[in-house]
Design an enzyme around this catalytic site. Sequence first.
Site, PDB file in Angstrom:
ATOM      1  N   THR A  59      -0.642  -0.313  -4.693  1.00  0.00           N
ATOM      2  CA  THR A  59      -1.668   0.707  -4.905  1.00  0.00           C
ATOM      3  C   THR A  59      -1.046   1.912  -5.600  1.00  0.00           C
ATOM      4  O   THR A  59       0.141   2.208  -5.427  1.00  0.00           O
ATOM      5  CB  THR A  59      -2.308   1.150  -3.585  1.00  0.00           C
ATOM      6  OG1 THR A  59      -1.285   1.570  -2.675  1.00  0.00           O
ATOM      7  CG2 THR A  59      -3.114   0.017  -2.966  1.00  0.00           C
ATOM      8  N   ASP A 116       0.860  -1.185   0.000  1.00  0.00           N
ATOM      9  CA  ASP A 116       0.000   0.000   0.000  1.00  0.00           C
ATOM     10  C   ASP A 116       0.894   1.232   0.000  1.00  0.00           C
ATOM     11  O   ASP A 116       1.154   1.845   1.035  1.00  0.00           O
ATOM     12  CB  ASP A 116      -0.918  -0.019   1.217  1.00  0.00           C
ATOM     13  CG  ASP A 116      -2.079   0.950   1.064  1.00  0.00           C
ATOM     14  OD1 ASP A 116      -2.114   1.696   0.061  1.00  0.00           O
ATOM     15  OD2 ASP A 116      -2.959   0.962   1.941  1.00  0.00           O
ATOM     16  N   ALA A 117       1.387   1.571  -1.204  1.00  0.00           N
ATOM     17  CA  ALA A 117       2.339   2.667  -1.353  1.00  0.00           C
ATOM     18  C   ALA A 117       1.719   3.897  -2.000  1.00  0.00           C
ATOM     19  O   ALA A 117       2.259   4.992  -1.905  1.00  0.00           O
ATOM     20  CB  ALA A 117       3.541   2.202  -2.181  1.00  0.00           C
ATOM     21  N   LYS A 118       0.598   3.710  -2.707  1.00  0.00           N
ATOM     22  CA  LYS A 118      -0.133   4.804  -3.366  1.00  0.00           C
ATOM     23  C   LYS A 118       0.797   5.687  -4.190  1.00  0.00           C
ATOM     24  O   LYS A 118       0.743   6.918  -4.114  1.00  0.00           O
ATOM     25  CB  LYS A 118      -0.909   5.634  -2.343  1.00  0.00           C
ATOM     26  CG  LYS A 118      -1.973   4.846  -1.594  1.00  0.00           C
ATOM     27  CD  LYS A 118      -2.771   5.728  -0.653  1.00  0.00           C
ATOM     28  CE  LYS A 118      -3.853   4.935   0.062  1.00  0.00           C
ATOM     29  NZ  LYS A 118      -3.311   3.990   1.076  1.00  0.00           N
ATOM     30  N   ARG A 119       1.625   5.074  -5.003  1.00  0.00           N
ATOM     31  CA  ARG A 119       2.571   5.828  -5.812  1.00  0.00           C
ATOM     32  C   ARG A 119       1.871   6.467  -7.010  1.00  0.00           C
ATOM     33  O   ARG A 119       0.939   5.912  -7.585  1.00  0.00           O
ATOM     34  CB  ARG A 119       3.708   4.925  -6.289  1.00  0.00           C
ATOM     35  CG  ARG A 119       4.605   4.399  -5.164  1.00  0.00           C
ATOM     36  CD  ARG A 119       5.224   5.549  -4.375  1.00  0.00           C
ATOM     37  NE  ARG A 119       6.285   5.104  -3.483  1.00  0.00           N
ATOM     38  CZ  ARG A 119       6.263   5.168  -2.161  1.00  0.00           C
ATOM     39  NH1 ARG A 119       5.183   5.646  -1.562  1.00  0.00           N
ATOM     40  NH2 ARG A 119       7.295   4.775  -1.439  1.00  0.00           N
TER      41      ARG A 119
END
EC number: 4.1.1.23
Length: 274
Positions: A122, A93-96
């Site tokens: 993510t 869950d890094a939301k890059r």
Amino acid sequence: MTGFGLRLAEAKARRGPLCLGIDPHPELLRGWDLATTADGLAAFCDICVRAFADFAVVKPQVAFFESYGAAGFAVLERTIAELRAADVLVLADAKRGDIGATMSAYATAWVGDSPLAADAVTASPYLGFGSLRPLLEVAAAHGRGVFVLAATSNPEGAAVQNAAADGRSVAQLVVDQVGAANEAAGPGPGSIGVVVGATAPQAPDLSAFTGPVLVPGVGVQGGRPEALGGLGGAASSQLLPAVAREVLRAGPGVPELRAAGERMRDAVAYLAAV
């Protein structure tokens, strides 16, 4: 090479439709009588790995590892490796989200050839969906997946995600663009998913979407496991509820954590039966 979409479907069929979060928040570490240090972080993750080894998907929240610098990333690398060795799919869950060469570098780090590479990551599309192309291409080349933020549960998100774009909401536009990317990749379960919060004020229309739908916010954050069926018109088998604090607060005992996860898995098992 087996694509992520098929691997996810198989994992859910074998181990249940649930994603457990590893969110080593400082308050949780203290609640488990662990130091808010890299050593405490490592101990927290070791407990989670042992407790979650029989579940389908585990989602480490990358931000809580980043705050410990290089030592935190070392713990994350080890945690990812140990979970994958236990045949658990790891969703970072890094939301890059970025553009060009920088997005390509993120792609290599999270879904390419890297010690941090997970089974999926993510990503944020809000620099334009096309900016994610390097990430989607690298993920596909390595049989990995991407979950793209569409409709999140935080109240601030609605100002952007519910805004109109070409006669539909921005969140709907994201869902439609992800759907088109899955269709272009060919038949079979899509390897590009969307993120739709369990408590999002307005879920986009998912009735024509064929990829997986990550549904965070179940449990402490207000999402009710029994109320997830039919979210946005999606098929129940597409939904992957994500739970973190509701389970983690049962720690630090491994048996207690595992039992809390099993209770939540039982609560969402109906999603796999439809």
